[in-house]
Scaffold this active site. Structure first.
Site, PDB file in Angstrom:
ATOM      1  N   ARG A 137      -0.931  -2.264 -19.027  1.00  0.00           N
ATOM      2  CA  ARG A 137      -2.183  -1.393 -18.830  1.00  0.00           C
ATOM      3  C   ARG A 137      -1.974  -0.453 -17.348  1.00  0.00           C
ATOM      4  O   ARG A 137      -2.475  -0.924 -16.351  1.00  0.00           O
ATOM      5  CB  ARG A 137      -3.697  -2.453 -18.666  1.00  0.00           C
ATOM      6  CG  ARG A 137      -3.806  -3.197 -19.523  1.00  0.00           C
ATOM      7  CD  ARG A 137      -5.462  -4.543 -19.549  1.00  0.00           C
ATOM      8  NE  ARG A 137      -6.099  -3.081 -19.627  1.00  0.00           N
ATOM      9  CZ  ARG A 137      -7.220  -3.186 -20.674  1.00  0.00           C
ATOM     10  NH1 ARG A 137      -6.495  -3.390 -21.926  1.00  0.00           N
ATOM     11  NH2 ARG A 137      -7.733  -2.033 -20.505  1.00  0.00           N
ATOM     12  N   LYS A 183      -1.387   0.135 -26.239  1.00  0.00           N
ATOM     13  CA  LYS A 183      -2.766   0.987 -27.021  1.00  0.00           C
ATOM     14  C   LYS A 183      -1.148   1.523 -27.057  1.00  0.00           C
ATOM     15  O   LYS A 183       0.073   0.326 -27.818  1.00  0.00           O
ATOM     16  CB  LYS A 183      -3.077   1.569 -26.865  1.00  0.00           C
ATOM     17  CG  LYS A 183      -3.789   2.034 -26.113  1.00  0.00           C
ATOM     18  CD  LYS A 183      -5.189   2.807 -25.894  1.00  0.00           C
ATOM     19  CE  LYS A 183      -6.455   2.937 -25.958  1.00  0.00           C
ATOM     20  NZ  LYS A 183      -6.687   3.314 -24.193  1.00  0.00           N
ATOM     21  N   TYR A 216       1.009  -0.855  -0.464  1.00  0.00           N
ATOM     22  CA  TYR A 216       0.104  -0.304  -0.221  1.00  0.00           C
ATOM     23  C   TYR A 216       1.247   1.262  -0.091  1.00  0.00           C
ATOM     24  O   TYR A 216       2.055   1.281   0.559  1.00  0.00           O
ATOM     25  CB  TYR A 216      -0.808   0.354   0.848  1.00  0.00           C
ATOM     26  CG  TYR A 216      -2.059  -0.292   0.504  1.00  0.00           C
ATOM     27  CD1 TYR A 216      -3.142   0.426   0.543  1.00  0.00           C
ATOM     28  CD2 TYR A 216      -2.998  -1.402   1.308  1.00  0.00           C
ATOM     29  CE1 TYR A 216      -4.574  -0.234  -0.071  1.00  0.00           C
ATOM     30  CE2 TYR A 216      -3.897  -2.313   0.840  1.00  0.00           C
ATOM     31  CZ  TYR A 216      -5.093  -1.481   0.798  1.00  0.00           C
ATOM     32  OH  TYR A 216      -6.787  -1.775   0.086  1.00  0.00           O
ATOM     33  N   GLU A 222      -0.710   4.835  -1.067  1.00  0.00           N
ATOM     34  CA  GLU A 222      -1.107   6.395  -0.597  1.00  0.00           C
ATOM     35  C   GLU A 222       0.012   7.449  -0.554  1.00  0.00           C
ATOM     36  O   GLU A 222       0.681   7.194   0.088  1.00  0.00           O
ATOM     37  CB  GLU A 222      -2.631   6.563   0.079  1.00  0.00           C
ATOM     38  CG  GLU A 222      -3.527   5.647  -0.687  1.00  0.00           C
ATOM     39  CD  GLU A 222      -3.478   3.591   0.316  1.00  0.00           C
ATOM     40  OE1 GLU A 222      -5.065   3.221   0.288  1.00  0.00           O
ATOM     41  OE2 GLU A 222      -2.467   3.118   0.649  1.00  0.00           O
ATOM     42  N   THR A 260      -3.199   6.257 -21.988  1.00  0.00           N
ATOM     43  CA  THR A 260      -2.900   5.110 -21.211  1.00  0.00           C
ATOM     44  C   THR A 260      -1.340   4.290 -21.505  1.00  0.00           C
ATOM     45  O   THR A 260      -0.567   5.166 -22.121  1.00  0.00           O
ATOM     46  CB  THR A 260      -3.675   3.928 -21.571  1.00  0.00           C
ATOM     47  OG1 THR A 260      -3.964   4.013 -22.957  1.00  0.00           O
ATOM     48  CG2 THR A 260      -5.154   4.141 -21.562  1.00  0.00           C
ATOM     49  N   ASP A 320      -6.450  14.463 -24.667  1.00  0.00           N
ATOM     50  CA  ASP A 320      -6.077  12.594 -24.215  1.00  0.00           C
ATOM     51  C   ASP A 320      -5.746  12.592 -25.205  1.00  0.00           C
ATOM     52  O   ASP A 320      -6.453  11.512 -25.846  1.00  0.00           O
ATOM     53  CB  ASP A 320      -7.217  12.178 -24.486  1.00  0.00           C
ATOM     54  CG  ASP A 320      -7.995  10.923 -23.871  1.00  0.00           C
ATOM     55  OD1 ASP A 320      -6.453   9.802 -23.737  1.00  0.00           O
ATOM     56  OD2 ASP A 320      -9.161  10.129 -23.550  1.00  0.00           O
TER      57      ASP A 320
END
Length: 481
Positions: A282, A276, A67, A69, A273, A244
């Site tokens: 991903r 692609k 974790y 954050e 992303t 984008d």
């Protein structure tokens, strides 16, 4: 891969699958089958590619257990020093690759990246001035009445984005998406006669609507965009330009798109992303100017939960690969192959939206074949050709059945396909569509979903595809025991 590296990779995957099979053999089998299926099909989905073994292996590590954050050096959990290293390296590669002032590599997906961007723009343009006006440092210092006023301001801003049927993405203000609910939104389209962006029309709409955010970029527009013009439009109306570039990030990274076609020097905020055309894991990413960096850096906890540290590590590996000279050659071949695919269709009488392409994708209007996009997609899948149905401008069949199919060249270019192979792919697709007839509904009327593919066509096309695929194996040298 070298022979030694191939042996190492084969051994690593074989042993990993044995470990998985000891717990849940059906997952191991599905994983093996997925590789077999991908090796045996013509993958033409514009948003898919093949990540390298190095990228794939990086995701399967104990970074998955952390974790983390917060941001580098400022985590809400202890013991994140190695995550700091991973995130710093990924951001460094991103800044250097794209020439960006700031990079945020935590978003889990492209949609997450867009949400971070939207809320960062709102925080920078709306929240911060409001807090200053009210004499508060953060929202926790606001009274209930102050907060209610601010909430209304944040939820009543204007966004202007490209419409879905013109080639935009659902996160650019499409009403069913959260972007269409959180903003007062309008959309711009393309010239009805040419299917091309009309910058004068976009400017006129922006002057009338006066958006806070002008969104550029696309998921199914087969042409390049002049982002300098889009920035001029944004500046004229006082909007933040957000681009984008999820679909064409690889063409930017590979310097196929430069100057006015490179969004990074012109936009305030750029999202993408990392898969692609960029050929990574991903995930998502946000690039920004220094002005917007502090707001973007609050992506967690503003929008995101804990970052996926193992995916950030894979992003770092993929971005390092994209900084190699060989990636430029790959990116140029992606664009060249799209031209070959488009010409292959046109020479056989097919209809393309905008009449061609100058990026990585082709949008084929299947109306000439008497089919919907859904029928065409399904018939092609029967023949081992993987595509996705897609709307065309002013689509009479709507966003579900559609009138088009979208095809992209990144994945097969990774496998080594060139001009001759893509011309042959166009021929095979036309053969399938020409041999497909619409089906009928239970009531006997014409169906938008069912279809009838001519006898033997699927087998014939699969055999022809196999000849092409066998010459360009996927992950050559990788053999699973």
């Amino acid at each position: 891969m070298s022979d030694d590296l191939s042996r190492l990779t084969s051994s690593a995957y074989s042993q990993a699958l044995e470990v998985i099979a000891a717990v849940e053999p059906r997952i191991a089998q599905a994983t093996r089958q997925e590789l077999a299926d991908q090796r045996a099909s013509l993958k033409l989905i514009a948003s898919e590619n093949y990540a390298s073994p190095a990228v794939l292996m990086t995701m399967g590590t104990w970074f998955s257990d952390k974790y983390a954050e917060g941001t580098v050096g400022h985590r809400f959990y202890a013991g994140c020093q190695n995550v700091d290293t991973v995130e710093s390296l990924a951001a460094e590669h991103a800044r250097e690759l794209f020439g960006a002032e700031y990079a945020y590599v935590q978003p889990h997906s492209g949609i997450d990246a867009n949400l971070v961007a939207f809320w960062s723009i709102l925080a920078h343009r709306v929240e911060s001035p409001a807090l200053e006006r009210l004499g508060a440092k953060n929202v926790s210092e606001l009274t209930e009445a102050d907060w209610e006023s601010l909430r209304k301001e944040l939820g009543n801003q204007r966004l202007l984005g490209m419409s879905l049927d013109a080639g935009g993405h659902l996160t650019h203000g499409f009403r069913p998406n959260i972007s269409g609910k959180m903003f007062h939104q309008q959309q711009y389209g393309t010239d009805p006669a040419t299917g091309l962006l009309d910058y004068d029309a976009v400017a006129a709409k922006a002057r009338e609507f006066k958006p806070l955010v002008l969104v550029a970029g696309y998921s199914a527009y087969p042409r390049r965009v002049d982002f300098a013009k889009m920035r001029e439009i944004a500046d004229e109306v006082g909007a933040t330009l957000m681009v984008d570039m999820a679909h064409f990030a690889g063409l930017v990274a590979g310097k196929v798109f430069t100057g006015n076609e490179d969004p990074v020097p012109h936009a305030h905020v750029v999202t993408t992303t990392t898969h692609k055309s960029l050929r990574g894991p991903r995930g998502g990413m946000v690039l920004a100017t220094e002005e917007y960096a502090p707001s973007v850096d609050r992506g967690c906890p503003m929008v995101l939960g804990g970052p996926l540290s193992h995916v950030m590590a894979a992003k770092a590996v993929a971005l390092a690969e994209a900084r190699q000279d060989s990636f430029r050659g790959y990116a140029q071949q992606v664009a060249d192959n799209a031209q070959s695919l488009a010409q292959g269709f046109l020479s056989r009488g097919a209809d393309l939206v905008t009449g061609g392409t100058d990026n990585h994708l082709v949008l084929l209007d299947v109306s000439r074949f008497g089919l919907t996009g859904r029928q065409a997609e399904s018939a092609l899948l029967d023949a081992g050709v993987v595509t996705n149905r897609n709307s065309v401008p002013n689509d009479p069949n709507g966003a579900w059945y559609t009138s088009g199919i979208r095809l992209g060249t990144p994945a097969l270019t990774t496998r080594g396909f060139g001009h001759d192979e893509f011309d042959r792919v166009a021929e095979l697709i036309v053969d399938v569509l020409s041999s497909t007839q619409p089906g009928t509904t239970k009531a006997g009327g014409p169906s938008k979903a069912s279809y009838v593919l001519g006898d033997g066509v699927a087998d014939k096309v699969r055999a022809a595809s196999a000849e092409l695929l066998d010459k360009h194996p996927l992950y050559p040298g990788l053999e699973l025991s």
